[in-house]
Motif scaffolding. Sequence first.
Motif, PDB file in Angstrom:
ATOM      1  N   PHE A 180      45.800  42.046  30.575  1.00 26.38           N
ATOM      2  CA  PHE A 180      44.814  42.694  29.720  1.00 26.38           C
ATOM      3  C   PHE A 180      43.852  43.500  30.587  1.00 26.38           C
ATOM      4  CE2 PHE A 180      46.491  39.349  27.178  1.00 26.38           C
ATOM      5  CZ  PHE A 180      46.348  39.740  25.856  1.00 26.38           C
ATOM      6  N   PRO A 181      43.342  44.605  30.073  1.00 30.06           N
ATOM      7  CA  PRO A 181      42.355  45.368  30.855  1.00 30.06           C
ATOM      8  C   PRO A 181      41.116  44.510  31.125  1.00 30.06           C
ATOM      9  CG  PRO A 181      43.142  46.660  28.986  1.00 30.06           C
ATOM     10  CD  PRO A 181      43.651  45.267  28.786  1.00 30.06           C
ATOM     11  N   PRO A 182      40.817  44.218  32.383  1.00 26.28           N
ATOM     12  CA  PRO A 182      39.697  43.312  32.696  1.00 26.28           C
ATOM     13  C   PRO A 182      38.376  44.074  32.816  1.00 26.28           C
ATOM     14  CG  PRO A 182      40.879  43.823  34.698  1.00 26.28           C
ATOM     15  CD  PRO A 182      41.572  44.590  33.594  1.00 26.28           C
ATOM     16  N   SER A 183      37.991  44.775  31.763  1.00 31.20           N
ATOM     17  CA  SER A 183      36.876  45.720  31.846  1.00 31.20           C
ATOM     18  C   SER A 183      35.582  45.044  32.297  1.00 31.20           C
ATOM     19  CB  SER A 183      36.669  46.406  30.498  1.00 31.20           C
ATOM     20  OG  SER A 183      36.566  45.460  29.454  1.00 31.20           O
ATOM     21  N   MET A 184      35.308  43.847  31.783  1.00 36.47           N
ATOM     22  CA  MET A 184      34.029  43.203  32.103  1.00 36.47           C
ATOM     23  C   MET A 184      34.006  42.672  33.532  1.00 36.47           C
ATOM     24  SD  MET A 184      33.820  41.408  28.401  1.00 36.47           S
ATOM     25  CE  MET A 184      35.608  41.394  28.312  1.00 36.47           C
ATOM     26  N   VAL A 185      35.142  42.171  33.992  1.00 30.97           N
ATOM     27  CA  VAL A 185      35.241  41.751  35.389  1.00 30.97           C
ATOM     28  C   VAL A 185      35.055  42.948  36.314  1.00 30.97           C
ATOM     29  CG1 VAL A 185      36.875  40.918  37.137  1.00 30.97           C
ATOM     30  CG2 VAL A 185      36.638  39.692  34.972  1.00 30.97           C
ATOM     31  N   LEU A 186      35.635  44.080  35.946  1.00 34.02           N
ATOM     32  CA  LEU A 186      35.495  45.287  36.760  1.00 34.02           C
ATOM     33  C   LEU A 186      34.045  45.751  36.796  1.00 34.02           C
ATOM     34  CD1 LEU A 186      38.697  47.206  35.618  1.00 34.02           C
ATOM     35  CD2 LEU A 186      38.425  45.650  37.557  1.00 34.02           C
ATOM     36  N   GLU A 187      33.355  45.633  35.676  1.00 29.98           N
ATOM     37  CA  GLU A 187      31.933  45.978  35.652  1.00 29.98           C
ATOM     38  C   GLU A 187      31.156  45.095  36.628  1.00 29.98           C
ATOM     39  OE1 GLU A 187      28.399  47.822  34.768  1.00 29.98           O
ATOM     40  OE2 GLU A 187      30.361  48.440  34.009  1.00 29.98           O
ATOM     41  N   PHE A 188      31.462  43.811  36.625  1.00 30.65           N
ATOM     42  CA  PHE A 188      30.799  42.905  37.569  1.00 30.65           C
ATOM     43  C   PHE A 188      31.082  43.310  39.009  1.00 30.65           C
ATOM     44  CE2 PHE A 188      31.676  38.988  40.153  1.00 30.65           C
ATOM     45  CZ  PHE A 188      30.360  38.754  40.520  1.00 30.65           C
ATOM     46  N   LEU A 189      32.333  43.611  39.320  1.00 31.44           N
ATOM     47  CA  LEU A 189      32.682  43.986  40.694  1.00 31.44           C
ATOM     48  C   LEU A 189      32.000  45.278  41.117  1.00 31.44           C
ATOM     49  CD1 LEU A 189      36.477  43.062  40.668  1.00 31.44           C
ATOM     50  CD2 LEU A 189      34.657  41.888  41.928  1.00 31.44           C
ATOM     51  N   LEU A 190      31.911  46.240  40.202  1.00 28.25           N
ATOM     52  CA  LEU A 190      31.199  47.472  40.541  1.00 28.25           C
ATOM     53  C   LEU A 190      29.725  47.184  40.809  1.00 28.25           C
ATOM     54  CD1 LEU A 190      32.739  50.028  38.014  1.00 28.25           C
ATOM     55  CD2 LEU A 190      33.135  49.916  40.484  1.00 28.25           C
ATOM     56  N   ARG A 191      29.139  46.285  40.047  1.00 29.65           N
ATOM     57  CA  ARG A 191      27.730  45.955  40.260  1.00 29.65           C
ATOM     58  C   ARG A 191      27.519  45.209  41.576  1.00 29.65           C
ATOM     59  NH1 ARG A 191      24.925  44.359  34.404  1.00 29.65           N
ATOM     60  NH2 ARG A 191      25.505  46.304  33.348  1.00 29.65           N
ATOM     61  N   ARG A 192      28.541  44.500  42.032  1.00 26.80           N
ATOM     62  CA  ARG A 192      28.443  43.778  43.309  1.00 26.80           C
ATOM     63  C   ARG A 192      28.837  44.651  44.491  1.00 26.80           C
ATOM     64  NH1 ARG A 192      25.419  39.576  44.200  1.00 26.80           N
ATOM     65  NH2 ARG A 192      26.801  38.901  45.881  1.00 26.80           N
ATOM     66  N   GLY A 193      29.267  45.879  44.233  1.00 31.07           N
ATOM     67  CA  GLY A 193      29.606  46.781  45.326  1.00 31.07           C
ATOM     68  C   GLY A 193      31.083  47.052  45.488  1.00 31.07           C
ATOM     69  N   ASP A 194      31.953  46.201  44.905  1.00 36.49           N
ATOM     70  CA  ASP A 194      33.409  46.391  44.967  1.00 36.49           C
ATOM     71  C   ASP A 194      33.894  46.639  46.384  1.00 36.49           C
ATOM     72  OD1 ASP A 194      35.991  46.511  43.886  1.00 36.49           O
ATOM     73  OD2 ASP A 194      35.899  48.674  43.612  1.00 36.49           O
ATOM     74  N   THR A 195      33.403  45.828  47.320  1.00 43.57           N
ATOM     75  CA  THR A 195      33.775  46.039  48.718  1.00 43.57           C
ATOM     76  C   THR A 195      35.262  45.835  48.958  1.00 43.57           C
ATOM     77  OG1 THR A 195      33.143  43.737  49.161  1.00 43.57           O
ATOM     78  CG2 THR A 195      31.494  45.448  49.587  1.00 43.57           C
ATOM     79  N   GLY A 196      35.905  45.007  48.147  1.00 41.58           N
ATOM     80  CA  GLY A 196      37.343  44.805  48.304  1.00 41.58           C
ATOM     81  C   GLY A 196      38.179  45.803  47.541  1.00 41.58           C
ATOM     82  N   LYS A 197      37.545  46.755  46.858  1.00 40.26           N
ATOM     83  CA  LYS A 197      38.222  47.805  46.088  1.00 40.26           C
ATOM     84  C   LYS A 197      39.097  47.249  44.965  1.00 40.26           C
ATOM     85  CE  LYS A 197      36.534  51.314  48.318  1.00 40.26           C
ATOM     86  NZ  LYS A 197      35.591  52.243  47.650  1.00 40.26           N
ATOM     87  N   MET A 198      38.815  46.034  44.531  1.00 35.01           N
ATOM     88  CA  MET A 198      39.593  45.477  43.426  1.00 35.01           C
ATOM     89  C   MET A 198      39.371  46.275  42.150  1.00 35.01           C
ATOM     90  SD  MET A 198      39.414  41.335  43.964  1.00 35.01           S
ATOM     91  CE  MET A 198      37.638  41.233  44.296  1.00 35.01           C
ATOM     92  N   ALA A 199      38.131  46.663  41.889  1.00 36.10           N
ATOM     93  CA  ALA A 199      37.840  47.423  40.675  1.00 36.10           C
ATOM     94  C   ALA A 199      38.482  48.803  40.738  1.00 36.10           C
ATOM     95  CB  ALA A 199      36.332  47.539  40.482  1.00 36.10           C
ATOM     96  N   ALA A 200      38.276  49.513  41.834  1.00 33.19           N
ATOM     97  CA  ALA A 200      38.807  50.875  41.940  1.00 33.19           C
ATOM     98  C   ALA A 200      40.326  50.888  41.844  1.00 33.19           C
ATOM     99  CB  ALA A 200      38.346  51.508  43.249  1.00 33.19           C
ATOM    100  N   ARG A 201      40.985  49.945  42.508  1.00 31.73           N
ATOM    101  CA  ARG A 201      42.445  49.913  42.473  1.00 31.73           C
ATOM    102  C   ARG A 201      42.958  49.600  41.070  1.00 31.73           C
ATOM    103  NH1 ARG A 201      44.838  46.117  46.918  1.00 31.73           N
ATOM    104  NH2 ARG A 201      46.727  46.834  45.865  1.00 31.73           N
ATOM    105  N   THR A 202      42.292  48.683  40.385  1.00 33.96           N
ATOM    106  CA  THR A 202      42.726  48.327  39.037  1.00 33.96           C
ATOM    107  C   THR A 202      42.490  49.473  38.067  1.00 33.96           C
ATOM    108  OG1 THR A 202      42.253  45.994  39.472  1.00 33.96           O
ATOM    109  CG2 THR A 202      42.441  46.660  37.163  1.00 33.96           C
ATOM    110  N   LEU A 203      41.346  50.101  38.175  1.00 30.63           N
ATOM    111  CA  LEU A 203      41.049  51.222  37.288  1.00 30.63           C
ATOM    112  C   LEU A 203      42.028  52.370  37.487  1.00 30.63           C
ATOM    113  CD1 LEU A 203      37.180  51.022  37.647  1.00 30.63           C
ATOM    114  CD2 LEU A 203      38.442  50.769  35.489  1.00 30.63           C
ATOM    115  N   GLU A 204      42.402  52.642  38.734  1.00 32.06           N
ATOM    116  CA  GLU A 204      43.382  53.705  38.965  1.00 32.06           C
ATOM    117  C   GLU A 204      44.760  53.304  38.455  1.00 32.06           C
ATOM    118  OE1 GLU A 204      45.152  56.782  42.284  1.00 32.06           O
ATOM    119  OE2 GLU A 204      43.519  55.424  42.853  1.00 32.06           O
ATOM    120  N   ALA A 205      45.158  52.045  38.694  1.00 31.09           N
ATOM    121  CA  ALA A 205      46.475  51.591  38.241  1.00 31.09           C
ATOM    122  C   ALA A 205      46.588  51.669  36.721  1.00 31.09           C
ATOM    123  CB  ALA A 205      46.730  50.164  38.722  1.00 31.09           C
ATOM    124  N   MET A 206      45.561  51.272  36.026  1.00 32.51           N
ATOM    125  CA  MET A 206      45.598  51.345  34.562  1.00 32.51           C
ATOM    126  C   MET A 206      45.630  52.799  34.095  1.00 32.51           C
ATOM    127  SD  MET A 206      43.206  48.258  33.110  1.00 32.51           S
ATOM    128  CE  MET A 206      41.679  48.985  33.700  1.00 32.51           C
TER     129      MET A 206
END
Length: 653
Positions: free
Chosen positions: A198-224
Motif C-alpha cells: 500500500f502507498p505508505p504516504s503517512m510514513v513517508l511524511e514522517f521520514l521527510l520531516r525527519r530528514g530522510d537521510t536514508g532516502k527511503m521516502a525519496a526512493r519509494t516516492l519515485e518507485a510508486m
Amino acid sequence: MNRLGDATSPYLLQHADNPVAWFPWGEEAFAEARRRDVPVLLSVGYAACHWCHVMAHESFEDAATAGLMNEGFVSVKVDREERPDVDAVYMEAVQALTGQGGWPMTVFMTPDGHPFYCGTYFPRERFQGLLRAVSAAWREQRTDLVAQGRQIVDALGGQENGPSGTGAPDDAALERAVQVLARGFDDKYAGFGGAPKFPPSMVLEFLLRRGDTGKMAARTLEAMARGGIYDQLGGGFARYSVDAAWVVPHFEKMLYDNALLARVYAHWWRKDGAPLARRVALETCDWMLRELGTAEGGLASALDADSEGVEGKFYAWTPAQLIEVLGEEDGAKAAHAFRVTEQGTFEHGSSTLQLEGDLPEDLRARLLEARAARVRPARDDKVVAAWNGLAVAALAECGALFDRPDLIEAARGIADLLDRLHLRDGRLLRTSRDGVAGTNAGVLEDYADVAEGLLALHSVTGDPEYVTRAGVLLDAVLDRFGDGEGGFYDTADDAEALFRRPKDPTDNAVPSGQSAAAGALLTYAALTGSVRHRDAALAALGPAAALADRHARFAGWGLAVAAAAARGPVEVAVVGDPADKRTRELHRTALMSTSPGAVVTVGAPGAPLDGPVPLLGGRDLLDGAPAAYVCRDFACRMPVGTAGELSRQIAAS
C-alpha cells in the motif's frame, strides 16, 4: 421487499434491485429480526470494492441464494464508508474469529447485534451451504449460538482499544522509529514489507520531516510514481499494488489515497526540488478535480476497479493496441517507454503502464485521448467529509507551492461545501450526495481531517474564518470524543451505541482519528496559544510512542505529528499588505520551510491579541515594511524583513 431504493450511498443503490430483501442499517432491521425470530445477516462493503462486486453477481443477484437469505434471515447492507463505526466493531469480530479481514464482510448475528459467525467473501455454493447450516443451527442449537455471540461481545469488550502510551514520543523514540522502518524497507523495490504493498504516504511524511537521510521516502516516492500503481496517462494512484514491485495495482482509485499522496509529493518537492515530485503532485491534484469533482464543488469518494465487468480493463494495454493508436514507430516507442511487453505484465497478455526514463508527453496525450473512448469505471459520488478535508489540505498546499491559484480556489469551494452542507449546529455529518446531506453522524476522523484542511487553507490564504471554523470542530473533539485518559474514541458520546464503542488509534490507509486529531490540535494551539489544545495533542500521541519501537508503519501520521511537536512546532507570522510583493515573498518563504509541521499565518499588521489568530496579535511592520516573526510557543525572535533572513531564522529555530 428490498428497502435500499431511497439510500444516498451509491454502494447501497448498487444492491437496490437485488432479489434480496435488504434493509439498511437501523433499528427497523433488528426489530424485524426479533419479530420473525431469525438471525441478522450483515453484509458490509463499498462501491469500488472488486470482490464485493463478485459476491453480488454470484450470490445477491441470484434468485436461489436470495431465497435462502430471505427465508432464514433479515439481511442488512452497510456501506463501510458511510458507517465506519459499524464496519470497525464487526471487523474486529471477523479478525478475532478468522485471523483476517477484508471486504465484503459477512457477519451472522443475533437480533441483539451479537456476532456468532463471520467471514468475508464466500463463493456462491459455499455461501448457500453456509446459509442452510446457520438456519438449521438457529433452529436446533440456538442456545449455543446466542451464548457464542455473548462470549464474543464480552471478549471484545474486555480487550484494550489498541496501543496506548503516556505521551508524545521524544526525539530518541522518533529516531528508533526510523530504524524500525529501515529494517522493514524493501531495498530492491522500495516501500515497506512485501506484497501487497500500500502507498505508505503517512510514513513517508514522517521520514521527510525527519530528514530522510536514508532516502527511503525519496526512493519509494519515485518507485510508486514510475510504477503501475500510478496512472501514467491520466494521473492518480490506485489503492495498492498486488505485487512487491509496484507493477500491478488493485485498480480502484480512492480520494483519500490521492489527497495524502499529492501532499507528500509536494513536500518531497519542497525538500529536494525533484521535477518528478512536482509533476506527480500536480497531476494528482488535477486528477482529483477532473475525475472526482462533483457539481456542488466537493470531491467524490472513488473510482471502481472494474469496467465492463473486468478489473483493470480501462487501464491496461497490449503492444497491438499501442500500435493501433500510434502507428508502428510510435507504438514501439510507447511500448518501450511504458514497459508494455508481448508477454504482458497483467492479465491476458496486457500490461499496466510503467514509466521508463522521461515521460513522452506527445505519446501520452494521444493515448489518453484514445483511452477516453473506452468504457469508464463507475464512480462512487458520495462526498465523505474526512476525505474532502484531506483534499482541502493537499489542494491548498499544492496551489501555494506551485503557484496554482485555481487549486486554492478549489480547496475553498470544498471547505465552503463542507460548512454549508455537512455542518449542523457545530456537528458534522459524514456524507452527502447530489447536494443532499446524509443522516450519518461524523466520526472522529471527519472532525480532525476537516479541521486539518481548514488550518492548511488558512496558512495559504490568511483567512481567519478558517481558524474559527477549525476551532468549532476541535472543541467538539475535546468535548465529545475524549476517553478520559488522553485518547479519543472514534464516535461521539451521543452517537448510536453499538456493542462496543470503536477506538482505533493506529494509522492504516488514512490517519487514525486520534493521530489526525493530534495534528490538528497541535496546529490550532500554535496559532491560538491554547494550552488546552496543545496538551490534548501531546496526550493523544501516546499510541505513536507505543508503536514507535516495533510497529512504526502503523503510526506514520502520529509520528509525523510528534516530529512537529518535537520542534515546537516553529510558528511563522507574516504581516503586511497581501498586495505587496515583499509580503508575498515572505509568506512563500515561510510556506517553503521544511521545518517539521511549521505553522504559518499571514495578515495585516496590528491584529488584536484576542482575535481569531492570536499568533498575529500585536505584530507590527518593520520600519514600515512587511515583516515576519519566527516563534516557538509564542516566544518570538526579532522580526525580519527579507526572505533570506527569514529562511535563516527558521533553520536556526
